[in-house]
Motif scaffolding. Structure first.
Motif, PDB file in Angstrom:
ATOM      1  N   LEU A  80     113.800  77.587  18.539  1.00 44.78           N
ATOM      2  CA  LEU A  80     113.105  76.569  18.135  1.00 44.78           C
ATOM      3  C   LEU A  80     113.468  76.545  16.803  1.00 44.78           C
ATOM      4  O   LEU A  80     113.708  76.947  15.904  1.00 44.78           O
ATOM      5  N   GLY A  81     112.722  75.130  16.260  1.00 52.04           N
ATOM      6  CA  GLY A  81     113.143  74.794  15.205  1.00 52.04           C
ATOM      7  C   GLY A  81     112.754  73.511  14.789  1.00 52.04           C
ATOM      8  O   GLY A  81     112.975  72.639  15.299  1.00 52.04           O
ATOM      9  N   SER A  83     113.854  70.139  13.498  1.00 52.58           N
ATOM     10  CA  SER A  83     114.483  68.847  12.309  1.00 52.58           C
ATOM     11  C   SER A  83     114.365  68.514  10.902  1.00 52.58           C
ATOM     12  O   SER A  83     113.317  68.937  10.311  1.00 52.58           O
ATOM     13  N   ARG A 223     103.956  79.839  20.590  1.00 54.70           N
ATOM     14  CA  ARG A 223     104.421  78.844  19.854  1.00 54.70           C
ATOM     15  C   ARG A 223     103.895  76.901  19.269  1.00 54.70           C
ATOM     16  O   ARG A 223     102.717  77.333  19.684  1.00 54.70           O
ATOM     17  N   THR A 225     103.819  73.845  17.796  1.00 57.44           N
ATOM     18  CA  THR A 225     104.282  72.327  18.297  1.00 57.44           C
ATOM     19  C   THR A 225     103.543  71.186  17.619  1.00 57.44           C
ATOM     20  O   THR A 225     102.453  71.375  17.334  1.00 57.44           O
ATOM     21  N   GLU A 233     108.137  68.810  17.925  1.00 58.76           N
ATOM     22  CA  GLU A 233     108.765  69.515  17.798  1.00 58.76           C
ATOM     23  C   GLU A 233     108.062  71.365  17.843  1.00 58.76           C
ATOM     24  O   GLU A 233     107.037  71.148  17.562  1.00 58.76           O
ATOM     25  N   THR A 234     108.818  72.454  17.997  1.00 59.28           N
ATOM     26  CA  THR A 234     108.539  73.249  18.149  1.00 59.28           C
ATOM     27  C   THR A 234     109.008  74.297  17.709  1.00 59.28           C
ATOM     28  O   THR A 234     110.202  74.240  17.211  1.00 59.28           O
ATOM     29  N   ILE A 235     108.292  75.189  17.299  1.00 59.03           N
ATOM     30  CA  ILE A 235     108.434  75.979  16.585  1.00 59.03           C
ATOM     31  C   ILE A 235     108.032  77.801  17.324  1.00 59.03           C
ATOM     32  O   ILE A 235     107.145  77.999  17.183  1.00 59.03           O
ATOM     33  N   TRP A 236     108.867  78.977  17.313  1.00 62.02           N
ATOM     34  CA  TRP A 236     107.884  80.348  16.598  1.00 62.02           C
ATOM     35  C   TRP A 236     106.943  80.475  15.635  1.00 62.02           C
ATOM     36  O   TRP A 236     107.688  80.058  14.535  1.00 62.02           O
ATOM     37  N   ASP A 239     108.873  82.456  12.475  1.00 64.77           N
ATOM     38  CA  ASP A 239     109.591  81.985  12.400  1.00 64.77           C
ATOM     39  C   ASP A 239     108.979  81.360  10.993  1.00 64.77           C
ATOM     40  O   ASP A 239     109.470  81.258  10.297  1.00 64.77           O
ATOM     41  N   ASP A 261     103.365  81.525  25.010  1.00 67.35           N
ATOM     42  CA  ASP A 261     104.405  81.692  25.580  1.00 67.35           C
ATOM     43  C   ASP A 261     104.629  82.205  26.834  1.00 67.35           C
ATOM     44  O   ASP A 261     103.915  83.211  27.728  1.00 67.35           O
ATOM     45  N   PRO A 282     110.624  86.488  21.575  1.00 64.77           N
ATOM     46  CA  PRO A 282     110.976  85.871  21.571  1.00 64.77           C
ATOM     47  C   PRO A 282     112.565  85.286  22.184  1.00 64.77           C
ATOM     48  O   PRO A 282     113.061  84.242  23.529  1.00 64.77           O
TER      49      PRO A 282
END
Length: 391
Positions: A80-81, A83, A223, A225, A233-236, A239, A261, A282
């Motif tokens: 996940l990350g 862009s 997570r 979003t 778009e989604t990341i942890w 992160d 999650d 994750p």
């Protein structure tokens, strides 16, 4: 007339005949029990390893031994990350007023009987003043003033100049409140859900999350979003704090969703627990999944028959099976042999995915143990019958 005396059968011989009959009945009972066991089968938690292998030879899915090549082909869990479109967005000027913003004005007048202030007070509160679509607000005795494009400080000076001709030396304060302009919406597992204005301390994702009170569950399971202009778009969350590049700048109208999650796998067979098990990180390896459910049952499990059952997407299935003709998902059972020197390393590197089934087969001797236990119980029953008959 000759009379014959008929001698009675000795009692000991009679008893011997009775015991022989009982033993014969017991033997027949045991034969019937063994036949029943053979016909009906013994209780078990699922198919044996040999049955899964036989199903594979009949074309009912594929059984693939986990190797380094298989691990490389199946490690396709997308990271996940954000862009580059999100990461490269510049910080919005926190002081710029936009159409839709809601402003709050406070005006102080240096006279006893001011134009705006109520009797006995020197300050006037003008709250919930929304900037219209054209970018203007209306202030009594100052008229229609363009607010969009100005900072709160610039708007303060404009209003002060407009009012200077009325009460002498007025003092004006301008603040921006939550509204439809430079604001973001935050929902989910956050301390205080709501609509928040983009201000100087909250121009980035981490700043606005802190403003909203932070998360309410373990950060490893969250997570984040961001929905912007029809794109999500989604990341942890982890992160976000470990990688500064993921602390993206916010845009008016952004919607931020924090959710736990929901991925899980199912554990069945000779494991410490048979249940649907949520992910605890994750990424989760087969070895970690086994440890999560309490490991293998040492008195039941076959360490050569640890299976991961999965519906594999066609691109991955083509790489694993070496077939270019596959166009749909394939049912694949990956098998791990934990008795091999490299087996534990394979289990450590093989990744579990959402929806996988971890199934551990029973050792071959377990069925023999169950059969012997059943026969031993039958013998005990027969002995009891024999004892009763001998009395």
């Amino acid at each position: 007339m000759v009379c014959r005396i008929v001698q009675p059968i000795p009692r000991t011989k009679e008893r011997r005949v009775t015991r022989t009959a009982v033993r014969a009945a017991r033997a027949l009972t045991l034969v019937a029990l063994v036949a029943a066991l053979a016909a009906c089968g013994l209780p078990r938690s699922g198919p044996h390893k040999r049955e899964l292998l036989a199903a594979s030879t009949r074309g009912e899915g594929a059984v693939i031994a986990v190797t380094d090549r298989v691990i490389r082909a199946t490690t396709t869990v997308p990271g996940l990350g954000f862009s580059s479109a999100f990461r490269d967005a510049g910080v919005v000027g926190s002081d710029d007023i936009n159409p839709g913003d809601v402003l709050g004005l406070t005006i102080w007048e240096n006279v006893d009987d001011g134009l705006l202030a109520q009797q006995g007070t020197s300050a006037t509160q003008l709250t919930e003043m929304q900037v219209d679509g054209a970018g203007y607000i209306f202030v009594p005795y100052a008229g229609r003033i363009r607010a969009a494009g100005n900072s709160p400080e610039g708007l303060r000076r404009i209003i002060t100049e407009k009012l200077a001709a009325q009460p002498p030396d007025p003092q004006v304060s301008v603040t921006r409140l939550a509204g439809d302009g430079s604001t973001v919406s935050i929902m989910g597992t956050i301390g205080a859900q709501g609509v928040y204005p983009i201000e100087r301390p909250t121009r980035t994702l981490s700043g606005i999350l802190a403003k909203a009170g932070g998360i309410t569950i373990a950060p490893e399971l969250v997570r984040v979003t961001v929905k912007r202009a029809g794109r999500a778009e989604t990341i942890w969350l982890r992160d976000l704090y470990e990688n500064p590049a993921m602390d993206v700048a916010l845009r008016p109208g952004d919607v931020i969703l924090l959710e736990q999650d929901t991925r899980a796998f199912t554990a069945l067979g000779a494991t410490g627990a048979q249940a649907r098990v949520p992910f605890t990180a994750p990424t989760l390896s087969a070895l970690e999944a086994i440890a999560t459910v309490g490991g293998l049952q040492s008195n039941l499990a076959d360490p050569k028959g640890v299976f991961v059952l999965r519906n594999e997407p066609a691109p991955v299935a083509r790489a694993v099976l070496g077939r270019a003709d596959l166009a749909s998902d394939q049912r694949i059972a990956y098998v791990l042999d934990l008795t091999q020197p490299n087996g534990l390393f394979m289990a450590r590197d093989f990744m579990i995915r959402d929806g996988d089934t971890l199934y551990v087969t029973e050792a071959p001797y377990v069925q023999w143990s169950k059969t012997l236990a059943a026969l031993t119980g039958s013998l005990g029953t027969a002995s009891s019958i024999d004892s009763l008959a001998a009395k």
